[in-house]
Design a protein around this motif. Structure first.
Motif, short mmCIF file in Angstrom:
data_model
loop_
_atom_site.label_atom_id
_atom_site.label_comp_id
_atom_site.label_asym_id
_atom_site.label_seq_id
_atom_site.Cartn_x
_atom_site.Cartn_y
_atom_site.Cartn_z
N HIS A 175 0.77 -1.33 -0.01
CA HIS A 175 -0.04 0.08 0.13
C HIS A 175 0.91 1.25 0.25
CE1 HIS A 175 0.49 1.03 4.47
NE2 HIS A 175 0.96 -0.28 4.45
N LEU A 176 0.11 2.50 -0.01
CA LEU A 176 0.90 3.79 0.14
C LEU A 176 0.06 4.89 0.91
CD1 LEU A 176 2.41 4.20 -3.59
CD2 LEU A 176 3.66 4.12 -1.60
N ASP A 177 0.89 5.39 1.67
CA ASP A 177 0.19 6.08 2.57
C ASP A 177 -0.64 7.46 1.81
OD1 ASP A 177 0.99 5.08 4.86
OD2 ASP A 177 2.74 6.55 5.19
N ASP A 178 -0.11 7.71 0.46
CA ASP A 178 -0.87 8.87 -0.19
C ASP A 178 -1.66 8.40 -1.34
OD1 ASP A 178 1.53 8.09 -1.49
OD2 ASP A 178 2.53 10.20 -1.35
N CYS A 179 -1.93 7.18 -1.16
CA CYS A 179 -3.02 6.66 -2.42
C CYS A 179 -4.53 6.45 -1.72
CB CYS A 179 -2.55 5.07 -2.76
SG CYS A 179 -3.78 4.14 -3.44
N PRO A 180 -5.59 6.92 -2.18
CA PRO A 180 -6.43 7.15 -1.61
C PRO A 180 -7.30 5.61 -1.68
CG PRO A 180 -6.63 8.41 -3.72
CD PRO A 180 -5.15 8.03 -3.48
N HIS A 181 -6.97 5.19 -2.49
CA HIS A 181 -7.60 3.51 -2.67
C HIS A 181 -6.84 2.67 -1.58
CE1 HIS A 181 -9.47 3.95 -6.78
NE2 HIS A 181 -8.55 4.83 -6.76
N SER A 182 -5.60 2.77 -1.24
CA SER A 182 -5.26 2.04 -0.20
C SER A 182 -5.83 2.58 1.11
CB SER A 182 -3.52 2.43 -0.10
OG SER A 182 -2.73 2.00 -1.36
N GLN A 183 -5.90 3.86 1.26
CA GLN A 183 -6.47 4.45 2.59
C GLN A 183 -7.76 4.01 2.87
OE1 GLN A 183 -4.71 6.35 4.69
NE2 GLN A 183 -2.98 5.66 3.26
N ALA A 184 -8.35 3.66 1.67
CA ALA A 184 -10.19 3.52 1.82
C ALA A 184 -10.12 1.73 2.06
CB ALA A 184 -10.75 3.48 0.53
N LEU A 185 -9.17 0.85 1.53
CA LEU A 185 -9.24 -0.26 1.93
C LEU A 185 -8.52 -0.59 3.25
CD1 LEU A 185 -9.52 -3.39 1.05
CD2 LEU A 185 -6.96 -3.38 0.30
N LYS A 186 -7.75 0.29 3.70
CA LYS A 186 -7.17 0.04 5.16
C LYS A 186 -8.07 0.46 6.01
CE LYS A 186 -3.83 3.53 6.29
NZ LYS A 186 -2.78 4.18 6.63
N LYS A 187 -8.92 1.48 5.89
CA LYS A 187 -10.14 1.77 6.83
C LYS A 187 -11.07 0.44 7.12
CE LYS A 187 -13.34 5.55 7.68
NZ LYS A 187 -14.94 4.77 7.77
N ALA A 188 -11.48 -0.16 5.76
CA ALA A 188 -12.46 -1.20 5.87
C ALA A 188 -11.63 -2.40 6.44
CB ALA A 188 -12.79 -1.70 4.20
N PHE A 189 -10.44 -2.50 6.32
CA PHE A 189 -9.43 -3.92 6.97
C PHE A 189 -9.51 -3.56 8.33
CE2 PHE A 189 -5.81 -6.15 8.18
CZ PHE A 189 -5.96 -7.20 7.22
N ALA A 190 -9.09 -2.33 8.70
CA ALA A 190 -9.18 -2.14 10.19
C ALA A 190 -10.20 -2.24 11.16
CB ALA A 190 -8.41 -0.78 10.62
N GLU A 191 -11.41 -2.09 10.40
CA GLU A 191 -13.10 -1.91 11.09
C GLU A 191 -13.68 -3.02 10.93
OE1 GLU A 191 -14.69 1.49 9.45
OE2 GLU A 191 -13.60 2.81 10.40
#
Lengths: 174, 174
Positions: free
Chosen positions: B75-91
């Protein structure tokens, strides 16, 4: 006579092995489940305000693109020698400032597959410098002939001097 | 006709490249100096209560010694797709529990030198499973033919199902 020398050698090897060994089994690197866990940091206590690369590949990339030498620390959480050096490293303001301004930083609790990072074996603590040209600076050593890249807390100014050397060498070479 | 198909293909590739690209230059991965910094975590927000390996070598070691499949997130910190998936994964509680109990976990913002970890190219976000036998499970994929290891937040239950598959497959094989 030879037998006597051999015995001394065996004892020496045994002593130095114990010095660098973790006191517990590797499984203790992983805390037990279910307890509330403190999120792991990349700094692992070697300087929370410094910026740490996560992997060797990442560190090499930053070293080349920023033209800064790379400082790699091999250590273990349950090795008292590593812990003592970490404390000295984290508390030394000159080291922290120099590390922050002029180095790419990586600390690892696990060996990489690159054998160049263990010129005289795999032990902890061990500090290796790498040039932005991706050359391991095997010439920058501590004061122990049997573990050339090891440092004790009392060697912290030698480490600072080696950092200055890694930085200077780079400039005169380019 | 072939030309037309080619044009469509080129547009599709262009669109998907933009989708997965970081919005800023790589140098923004490193925060500016002198401001008070928050210590970087190994979880990087993918589950602060989970235990993360730092490097691929470390993850492989744990996978083999604990006989658990390895889940690698690129993933990348400044990739919005990564960020969205991260949120879903963490929650997602099921994912977090399964990850905690049955997987060795690694998240990387930098590619490794192992080409097996990019069966259809290097893009983010991308999730690859590796067996304790050190075999990359290229057969466990998401739903996008052009980026087989990518997941959107809406694919989170597919990811959960893939995790169960990675776990099950291992057991039936051994």
């Amino acid at each position: 006579m030879i037998k006597g020398l051999l015995s001394v050698l065996v004892v020496l090897v045994a002593v130095t092995s114990v010095l660098g060994k973790p006191e517990k089994t590797p499984t203790t690197n992983k805390p037990e489940k279910k307890e509330k866990r403190i999120p792991q940091t990349l700094s692992r206590g070697w300087g929370d305000q410094l910026i740490w690369a996560q992997t060797y590949e990442e560190a090499l990339f930053w070293s080349r693109s920023k033209n800064k030498p790379l400082l790699v620390i091999f250590h273990l959480d349950d090795c008292p020698h590593s812990q003592a050096l970490k404390k000295a490293f984290a508390e030394d303001k000159e080291i922290q400032q120099l590390a922050d301004e002029d180095f790419i930083l990586l600390n690892l609790v696990y060996e990489t597959t690159d054998k160049h990072l263990s010129p005289d074996g795999q032990y902890v603590p061990r500090i290796i410098f790498v040039d932005p040209s991706m050359t391991v600076r095997a010439d920058i050593t501590g004061r122990y002939a049997n573990r050339m890249y090891a440092y004790e807390p009392s060697d912290i100014k030698l480490l600072l001097s080696n950092m200055q050397r890694a930085k200077k060498f780079l400039k005169t070479e380019l």
